[in-house]
Structure formats: C-alpha cells, structure tokens
Design a protein around this motif. Structure first.
Motif, PDB file in Angstrom:
ATOM      1  N   LYS A 264       0.826  -1.206   0.000  1.00  0.00           N
ATOM      2  CA  LYS A 264       0.000   0.000   0.000  1.00  0.00           C
ATOM      3  C   LYS A 264       0.852   1.243   0.000  1.00  0.00           C
ATOM      4  O   LYS A 264       1.775   1.388   0.810  1.00  0.00           O
ATOM      5  N   ASP A 265       0.593   2.136  -0.959  1.00  0.00           N
ATOM      6  CA  ASP A 265       1.235   3.451  -1.009  1.00  0.00           C
ATOM      7  C   ASP A 265       0.488   4.349  -0.033  1.00  0.00           C
ATOM      8  O   ASP A 265      -0.694   4.660  -0.244  1.00  0.00           O
ATOM      9  N   MET A 266       1.142   4.790   1.033  1.00  0.00           N
ATOM     10  CA  MET A 266       0.467   5.529   2.105  1.00  0.00           C
ATOM     11  C   MET A 266       0.137   6.959   1.693  1.00  0.00           C
ATOM     12  O   MET A 266      -0.658   7.627   2.363  1.00  0.00           O
ATOM     13  N   GLU A 267       0.745   7.456   0.619  1.00  0.00           N
ATOM     14  CA  GLU A 267       0.424   8.809   0.146  1.00  0.00           C
ATOM     15  C   GLU A 267      -0.803   8.798  -0.760  1.00  0.00           C
ATOM     16  O   GLU A 267      -1.717   9.604  -0.607  1.00  0.00           O
ATOM     17  N   SER A 268      -0.811   7.892  -1.717  1.00  0.00           N
ATOM     18  CA  SER A 268      -1.916   7.853  -2.684  1.00  0.00           C
ATOM     19  C   SER A 268      -3.059   6.959  -2.237  1.00  0.00           C
ATOM     20  O   SER A 268      -4.187   7.094  -2.716  1.00  0.00           O
ATOM     21  N   GLY A 269      -2.759   6.014  -1.344  1.00  0.00           N
ATOM     22  CA  GLY A 269      -3.788   5.061  -0.907  1.00  0.00           C
ATOM     23  C   GLY A 269      -3.915   3.859  -1.828  1.00  0.00           C
ATOM     24  O   GLY A 269      -4.695   2.940  -1.548  1.00  0.00           O
ATOM     25  N   GLU A 270      -3.159   3.843  -2.930  1.00  0.00           N
ATOM     26  CA  GLU A 270      -3.241   2.726  -3.878  1.00  0.00           C
ATOM     27  C   GLU A 270      -2.643   1.470  -3.262  1.00  0.00           C
ATOM     28  O   GLU A 270      -1.630   1.521  -2.561  1.00  0.00           O
ATOM     29  N   GLN A 271      -3.251   0.328  -3.587  1.00  0.00           N
ATOM     30  CA  GLN A 271      -2.792  -0.940  -3.046  1.00  0.00           C
ATOM     31  C   GLN A 271      -2.730  -1.971  -4.161  1.00  0.00           C
ATOM     32  O   GLN A 271      -3.610  -2.012  -5.030  1.00  0.00           O
TER      33      GLN A 271
END
Length: 420
Positions: A396-403
């Motif tokens: 999970k990218d914690m900046e964009s929220g993409e997983q």
C-alpha cells in the motif's frame, strides 16, 4: 508521571525533535571531515587545574560556573565547561604534535556543563561541535575555520547570522594595550568585583553585558589602535582571505570573547533572532594555551558552535530541515505465518539500507495500520493467510492510498526500486 525529572537547566532530546539535533551536528561536521579534520573524543571531566590554567582563573566560567568536585581518591575534577583545553590536553598527551604533520586538525562533538542561570538558549548542559587546528601560525588556517563554519551554517539553510571579527594582538603589543585599558577602567564607577577583574584581565571587562558598565565603556581605548605591525599584517591577511572566499563579516573592535587564552584572531557568530543569547558560536587563535597547560609552544586556532542555539536560530528563521524518513516501509502481519515471512522481509530491507519497521505485539489490522500511519512510512506491506496462500503480499502506497498485490519473492526488489 515519573517520580524524577531532568535537572534544572537541562533538557532531554526526544524523537522526533532529536532528529534536528543529529542533522545539525552532521551538517557542522561534514565540511570539517572534508578538510582534513579527524574526530577526537575526550572525557566528560578533567583535572580542575586544566580549566583554571587554560580558560582563566578570572573568568566567570572558572570562578562561578564550573561543576567541580573531589573524587573518593582525593582528585580535584571538573565537568568540562568547554572543549578546547581538553582537546589540546589529549593531543599533547598522545604526542600528536610530534608525528611530523602540523597542524594537527581535530573535530569533536559532545556535551558541556556550566552552572548558569537557565534561560532560553542558555543551559547548564549543552551540546557543541568544535574544531581545533594545533601547531601552525598561519592566517589561512584562521580563515579556513571561519569559512568552514560559514559553510556549515549555510548548508543548513541559515542566512540571518553575522560574523563578528577582531584581533586581540599578541604578547608583544597586548601588554601596552592592557596597561592603557587598566588606566581607563580605574577612572570609571565600577563595583569592587569588576575592578578586581580589571586588575587580573581587563579585557574581560569589555565583555561585561551589564548596560551600566557598557555605557561607561563607550570611550574605552580600542585594541586595534595598539596592534603591532606584525599583528596588523596578520589580521589584514585573515580579512582578505575570508573576503576572497565570498564570506561576509563585520569588524568589531570590542569583541574579546569570554576565555583568557585567545590571541590575535577572534570571531563570533551571532543571530539576532535569539534575543540576549545571540551568540551561536565562536572561537579564535590561542597561541599560548599549550604552554599554559605545560606543553611546548604550539600556535593554534579553533572554534565551537552551539548545537542547541543553532537549532533555535533555525526555528527563528522558520527553516525546516529536510530530514530522512525514520521509517520508509512498515510491515503488518496478520497471523503467525505472516509474522515469520514479513519479519524476514523487513530484515532483508534493513540490510539494503531501507528504513523498515514491524507491527510488534498482537495488534489487529486497524491498530496495526494506525501504527503504520504514525510511523510516517511511505509504504506498508500487509499479508494474511489468504495472501500467502496465493504467494503474494499487499503493498500500500500511504500517500496515494493505492494498493496492489506483489509476489512475496519480489517485494524486496520492488521496494528497493521504488525507494532507490
């Protein structure tokens, strides 16, 4: 609430604030390491006579501010109030000056102790980074140290500091000035303690911060008017070398600094955003100190910059340091098998130099993700039994929220690529 608190006039460095202090120390040390200065570390306490002789028995540091004590064995020791005397003592004891490569160039970082009235920017325990060049009389060496300090401050983003510069003369011309200054001071309305100080070391009176004393010093004779030709030429070359390097400074004929060992070049870094405690660092040449503490003649120069006050100066200017993330990857395992697999991956990431942390304890997904958020990690790895059965983990990218799902055996390479 703990039963105990930090002693009055001291402080604790605690994350995340402590990262600023580490960054400041590193920034000050970096140009020194690039200029031939080797690291030295000395004990936190020394023989009390080292400071009485070196710093000066008439200074406030020795008479009022030193933490002196007697050991069980009867030794008279003191917590170090400054760094130069200790560094020079260590260099002499190790015979570094006899190795045939003068000057001996050393830098240090550590804590120092003075019993002062605590206030913002003045503590009883404080931190400094310092540099000493021992065993050479050369204007280029004085200029080098001033330039390196300027470089260190500018690398941090500081802009609103000023460099004050003066010459204190040498053993040839200073006695003449000393006598003229003493004659002047005896005609003023000064208290008994100040007059006693004027008899021992009249230059120290010029450093008196009390307004009623400073008002009377307006017409005091200036040392620059008494400099011998050699000292004038030396000082002028220091000024020219600093100017040629593009470093701005201000001539301050009343600058004397607070230690007795200074000769010729003396300088101070001040920041007007700090109020009364405006000095963030300073130093100068101390050609006679080695002989004062029982060594051979070793002309030397050095400085010490206050880490605490540099941090305050950065805050006064609103400078935000670009600090490396304490955690780049946070691993959240869901189940025992995931704990084993992700702990192995975290260890691999750390070996590659990637800052990685792990959800310890028996937290559920919600609690573990809160920990991931607090850590400041850019990426979080999440894995449960179903993920591992499919041979993947969730990234999970914690900046964009993409997983996205990444194969277990590719997650380390993937993160190395993203964070490289």
């Amino acid at each position: 609430m703990s039963t105990f608190q930090a002693p009055k006039g001291t402080y604790d460095l605690i994350p995340p604030e402590s990262a600023k202090y580490l960054a400041v120390r590193e920034a000050i040390a970096a140009p020194l390491r690039n200029s031939g200065y080797g690291y030295i570390e000395t004990p936190g306490f020394e023989n009390v006579e080292l400071f009485a002789r070196g710093v000066g028995e008439s200074t406030d540091i020795v008479t009022k501010e030193m933490y002196a004590f007697e050991t069980k064995g009867g030794d008279q020791l003191a917590l170090r109030p400054e760094g130069t005397a200790s560094v020079l003592r260590a260099a002499l004891e190790a015979n570094l000056h006899k190795l045939g490569n003068l000057p001996v160039k050393l830098w240090y970082s550590g804590s120092y102790y003075r019993y002062e009235r605590p206030q913002k920017g003045r503590y009883r325990h404080f931190s400094q980074v310092g540099a000493e060049a021992i065993g050479a009389e050369d204007p280029a060496l004085d200029a080098e140290l001033i330039i390196l300090a300027d470089q260190a401050y500018r690398s941090l983003g500081l802009r609103d500091f000023r460099i004050l510069l003066n010459s204190l003369g040498d053993k040839e011309c200073r006695p003449v000035y000393r006598a003229a200054l003493q004659d002047f001071l005896r005609g003023l309305d000064l208290d008994e303690e100040t007059l006693r100080r004027a008899d021992i070391n009249p230059l120290r009176v010029l450093d008196d911060k009390r307004p009623d004393v400073q008002k009377q010093l307006t017409d005091a004779p200036l040392l620059r008017d008494y400099l011998c030709d050699a000292c004038k030429a030396y000082h002028e070359e220091v000024r020219e070398l600093i100017s040629a390097a593009g470093v701005s400074f201000e001539d301050d004929p009343k600058l004397v600094r607070g230690l007795d060992y200074y000769t010729r070049t003396t300088f101070e870094f001040v920041h007007d955003g700090l109020g009364s405690q405006s000095a963030v660092g300073g130093g100068g040449r101390y050609d006679g100190l080695s002989e004062m503490i029982g060594g051979p003649a070793l002309p030397s120069v050095g400085w010490a910059l206050g880490v605490d006050r540099t941090v305050l100066a950065l805050e006064a200017e609103g400078v935000e340091l670009e600090l490396p993330a304490s955690t780049s990857v946070f691993a959240v395992p869901l189940g025992e098998e995931a704990r084993r697999v992700l702990f192995t991956k975290v260890t691999e990431l750390r070996k590659l130099g990637i800052a990685a942390d792990f959800s310890y304890g028996s937290k559920g997904l919600k609690g573990a993700m809160k920990s991931a958020n607090r850590s400041g990690a850019r990426y979080t790895i999440v894995a449960g039994e179903r993920d591992l059965a499919e041979g993947v983990v969730q990234l999970k990218d914690m900046e964009s929220g993409e997983q996205s799902a990444i194969p277990v055996n590719e997650i380390v390479a993937e993160l190395e690529s993203k964070l490289g």
